[in-house]
Design an enzyme around this catalytic site. Structure first.
Site, PDB file in Angstrom:
ATOM      1  N   LYS A 110       0.884  -1.200   0.069  1.00 25.00           N
ATOM      2  CA  LYS A 110      -0.141   0.332   0.059  1.00 25.00           C
ATOM      3  C   LYS A 110       0.864   1.237   0.042  1.00 25.00           C
ATOM      4  O   LYS A 110       1.775   1.214   0.549  1.00 25.00           O
ATOM      5  CB  LYS A 110      -0.844   0.198   1.198  1.00 25.00           C
ATOM      6  CG  LYS A 110      -1.976   0.854   1.063  1.00 25.00           C
ATOM      7  CD  LYS A 110      -3.173   0.086   0.323  1.00 25.00           C
ATOM      8  CE  LYS A 110      -4.533   0.864   0.259  1.00 25.00           C
ATOM      9  NZ  LYS A 110      -5.508  -0.107   0.048  1.00 25.00           N
TER      10      LYS A 110
HETATM   11  N1  GLU Z   1      -7.077   0.172  -3.397  1.00 29.00           N
HETATM   12  C1  GLU Z   1      -7.984  -0.964  -3.695  1.00 29.00           C
HETATM   13  C2  GLU Z   1      -7.742  -1.951  -2.472  1.00 29.00           C
HETATM   14  O1  GLU Z   1      -7.750  -1.712  -1.351  1.00 29.00           O
HETATM   15  C3  GLU Z   1      -7.479  -1.560  -4.846  1.00 29.00           C
HETATM   16  C4  GLU Z   1      -6.006  -2.197  -4.815  1.00 29.00           C
HETATM   17  C5  GLU Z   1      -5.548  -2.564  -6.345  1.00 29.00           C
HETATM   18  O2  GLU Z   1      -6.320  -2.641  -7.311  1.00 29.00           O
HETATM   19  O3  GLU Z   1      -4.395  -3.210  -6.195  1.00 29.00           O
HETATM   20  O4  GLU Z   1      -8.285  -3.083  -2.645  1.00 29.00           O
END
Ligand code: GLU
Length: 418
Positions: A110
């Site tokens: 993240k």
């Molecule tokens: N931000 C989204 C999540 O928390 C998508 C992450 C992604 O597509 O890599 O799942």
């Protein structure tokens, strides 16, 4: 007698609590648990941005790569004032388990920049994104770490990231997912998370042998996830009775006309003021009597303090980490099931996976294929999880962590990380 207030548990400690519990049930090797306790790599970067006022503002940004045993690191980038290192670390952990639960060939990561995108101009956001990408570019890669949108970021942010990365390393569309379709994004990525949420509700309603029409749904948040959830849930026949955004909420127990609300929103920029509906605050919205309550915005909105006031039959976690461990405990005591974030909002990363594979093959799927493939995976994982929960007598969250911790631990051992 006053109720004792539970000590504040940090976001990463909350996620770890679920991991430790699962490891206990699974008898996971303590060495593997030790590895999962911390991140593989955490980058903290200084992000200088020349603001419109000509002042230089230095933001703090992060990219946390939690575990890559199952594949390249994958996860969104959040622009939010509260996106500090511990929150980003917790969200990276959740991505590890979300990808494992969905059986996607990815690890978890993240990113985040502590900033307030609502009070920044387009030019400032463009500069911030480019500066951030430049600072973390060396740890990204199409087979290494692939960012995506999250709270406060969108397809435009991904276009800037892709461009900034390309300027240094050469044209690489697969370096980010959630891009605009015109730049190699996948059809259906924008609606993917909301569709996954709606599919989980539809499948849960089928287990309850209930007709969606008889089920009242409340959605907190009207950003990408909340608005698509409301739209698709209402298309599937659910009665959406209340929604909200940062400015406040609206409620109509007869059901909101979501198509009309969307037209209102595109002009007013908020759900507030829409009629026929009564205004409610975001706090009141959580306490509306309903069948499915869908927190689809911020984390930690259902806590040990307000969980006793929830009057929903089921909580559906569309946001990441919307229920704290003490909130979870109160809901469990009150026999209110919680469908966990790692399942419910996994539609987003699942279509991100489709986007990444399409980019690698330089090929594009039509929208119908994306929707069919997404539905297949969501339905299969939903039933696998509910089956495990019924078999073991665990909560859906515990079952989700049992499945995913087992898979991650297996990959760690097979690869010889410990
Ligand atoms: N931000 C989204 C999540 O928390 C998508 C992450 C992604 O597509 O890599 O799942």
């Amino acid at each position: 007698m006053t109720t004792p207030v539970a000590p504040h548990v940090s976001p990463s400690e909350s996620v770890l609590q679920s991991v430790y519990e699962a490891a206990g049930r699974l008898r996971t090797s303590p060495e593997v648990v030790d590895l999962l306790r911390t991140s593989w790599r955490e980058v903290r970067a200084q992000i200088p941005v020349r603001m419109e006022s000509k002042r230089l503002q230095i933001f703090e940004g992060y990219r946390v790569q939690h575990n890559g045993a199952r594949g390249p690191y994958k996860g969104g980038v959040r622009f939010h004032p509260k996106a500090d290192l511990d929150e980003v670390r917790a969200l990276a952990m959740l991505m590890t388990y979300k990808c494992a639960l969905m059986d996607l060939p990815f690890g978890g990561a993240k990113g985040g920049v502590m900033c307030d995108p609502l009070h920044m101009s387009e030019t400032e956001l463009n500069r911030l994104t480019r500066s951030y990408t430049q600072h973390i570019g060396m740890i990204l890669g199409i087979s290494r770490d692939i960012p995506a949108p999250d709270m406060g970021t969108n397809a435009q942010t991904m276009a800037w990231m892709m461009d900034a990365y390309g300027q240094k390393y050469g044209y690489t569309p697969g370096i980010v997912t959630g891009k605009p379709v015109e730049l190699g994004g996948s059809h259906g990525r924008d609606q993917a998370t909301g569709r996954g949420v709606a599919v989980c509700m539809r499948e849960y309603a089928a287990i309850e042998k209930a007709n969606p029409r008889d089920l009242k749904v409340v959605v907190q948040g009207y950003g990408n996830v909340g608005s698509w959830t409301a739209r698709l849930a209402s298309e599937m026949g659910f009665t959406v009775v209340a929604v909200s955004d940062i400015k406040g909420g609206i409620c109509n127990m007869e059901g909101l006309d979501i198509a009309a609300l969307d037209r209102w929103f595109s002009v007013a920029g908020s759900v507030t003021g829409f009629e026929p509906a009564e205004p409610v605050t975001n706090e009141q919205l959580l306490e509306i009597p309903c069948d499915y309550l869908v927190p689809a915005a911020l984390g930690e909105v259902i806590t040990g303090e307000n969980a006793a006031n929830i009057r929903a039959r089921v909580v559906v976690e569309a946001a990441n980490h919307p229920v704290t461990p003490s909130g979870d405990e109160v809901l469990a005591k009150r026999k209110i099931p919680v469908l966990p974030d790692v399942l419910v909002n996994a539609g987003g990363v699942t279509v991100s996976y489709f986007e990444w594979t399409q980019n690698i093959q330089q090929f594009r799927w039509p929208l119908e294929t994306v929707i069919t493939e997404l539905e297949k995976r969501m339905v299969a994982t939903f039933h696998e999880l509910m089956g495990r929960s019924a078999r073991d007598g665990t909560s859906p969250r515990q079952a989700a962590f049992d499945i995913s911790v087992e898979r991650v631990a297996k990959a760690i051992l097979l690869r010889g990380f410990v």
